[in-house]
Design a protein around this motif. Sequence first.
Motif, mmCIF file in Angstrom:
data_model
loop_
_atom_site.group_PDB
_atom_site.id
_atom_site.type_symbol
_atom_site.label_atom_id
_atom_site.label_comp_id
_atom_site.label_asym_id
_atom_site.label_seq_id
_atom_site.Cartn_x
_atom_site.Cartn_y
_atom_site.Cartn_z
ATOM 1 N N ASP A 124 -4.876 -8.030 0.452
ATOM 2 C CA ASP A 124 -4.881 -7.027 1.754
ATOM 3 C C ASP A 124 -5.896 -7.360 2.394
ATOM 4 O O ASP A 124 -5.797 -7.506 3.734
ATOM 5 N N PHE A 125 -7.131 -7.689 1.726
ATOM 6 C CA PHE A 125 -8.499 -7.749 2.775
ATOM 7 C C PHE A 125 -8.280 -9.030 3.371
ATOM 8 O O PHE A 125 -8.741 -9.126 4.748
ATOM 9 N N GLU A 126 -7.987 -10.108 2.785
ATOM 10 C CA GLU A 126 -7.744 -11.420 3.037
ATOM 11 C C GLU A 126 -6.736 -11.389 4.363
ATOM 12 O O GLU A 126 -7.033 -11.883 5.443
ATOM 13 N N ALA A 127 -5.585 -10.842 4.304
ATOM 14 C CA ALA A 127 -4.457 -10.840 5.446
ATOM 15 C C ALA A 127 -5.226 -10.000 6.343
ATOM 16 O O ALA A 127 -4.681 -10.552 7.630
ATOM 17 N N CYS A 132 -7.227 -9.849 12.122
ATOM 18 C CA CYS A 132 -8.295 -9.647 13.133
ATOM 19 C C CYS A 132 -8.785 -10.972 13.659
ATOM 20 O O CYS A 132 -9.058 -10.878 14.914
ATOM 21 N N THR A 133 -9.095 -11.917 12.888
ATOM 22 C CA THR A 133 -9.517 -13.257 13.629
ATOM 23 C C THR A 133 -8.246 -13.627 14.513
ATOM 24 O O THR A 133 -8.779 -14.130 15.694
ATOM 25 N N GLU A 160 4.238 -12.016 9.937
ATOM 26 C CA GLU A 160 3.682 -13.154 8.815
ATOM 27 C C GLU A 160 3.067 -12.714 7.814
ATOM 28 O O GLU A 160 3.218 -13.131 6.749
ATOM 29 N N LEU A 161 1.928 -12.094 8.319
ATOM 30 C CA LEU A 161 0.865 -11.636 7.035
ATOM 31 C C LEU A 161 1.340 -10.913 6.227
ATOM 32 O O LEU A 161 0.982 -10.711 4.975
ATOM 33 N N ARG A 166 3.114 -9.286 0.783
ATOM 34 C CA ARG A 166 4.244 -9.006 -0.200
ATOM 35 C C ARG A 166 4.696 -10.020 -1.243
ATOM 36 O O ARG A 166 4.732 -9.495 -2.479
ATOM 37 N N ARG A 167 4.618 -11.228 -0.955
ATOM 38 C CA ARG A 167 5.081 -12.194 -1.734
ATOM 39 C C ARG A 167 3.858 -12.484 -2.863
ATOM 40 O O ARG A 167 4.364 -12.494 -3.866
ATOM 41 N N ARG A 168 2.747 -12.312 -2.213
ATOM 42 C CA ARG A 168 1.437 -12.281 -3.246
ATOM 43 C C ARG A 168 1.637 -11.332 -4.245
ATOM 44 O O ARG A 168 1.444 -11.479 -5.233
ATOM 45 N N ARG A 169 1.741 -10.145 -3.841
ATOM 46 C CA ARG A 169 1.869 -8.943 -4.793
ATOM 47 C C ARG A 169 3.107 -9.069 -5.785
ATOM 48 O O ARG A 169 2.884 -8.952 -6.969
#
Length: 189
Positions: A124-127, A132-133, A160-161, A166-169
């Motif tokens: 979540d933090f990475e996405a 933000c970037t 997209e993010l 959700r795929r990672r989870r």
Amino acid sequence: MALTISFDLQEQDLDYFRQLMQKTERVVSHHSSEEILNAAKALAGEVQNQVPEFVAIRLKQLETLVAMVEDQDWDLTEEEKLDVLSALAYFTKPEDLIADHLPVLGFLDDAIMIELVVQSLADDFEAYSQFCTFRTNEIERRGPDAQTSKADWLETKKQELHSWLRRRRAEKRSSTGGGGFRSVFSFRR
């Protein structure tokens, strides 16, 4: 002269922090989302310049978690907000494992808890950080005369993010053989 100290938290140590989080959640379950977010913001804001760098870095991460919930463009679902708010609930309680007024070490327990929360919500933090970037870069790149609206291009990137997240989870749940929530700090029953 700087001194580096590192330590490993074993599973029983993590269990202790999980129990603290569960105890805290029971105590603060009557707090609103706003109260939880305000408590986390207060912790980060009040002591930012009074703590060692290792704590200041984690306080910035705490601010990012709060921003993740409040960011209208990111638009978390209610369930996703609850995940982050559950993790932030610890910061609503006034008493700490280590009293905050102790120089240098007073915020060690808070720094550890923030680190555990960030690791627990790493995807979540990475996405959100990528979002933000992207937003900052696109606003800078497009300038005031952009042809498509901010809502159009932000929505595309957000979707997209969120899909990636959700795929990672799902991958993590299937690799652990459980259907449960990914966080070590989940309070949903």
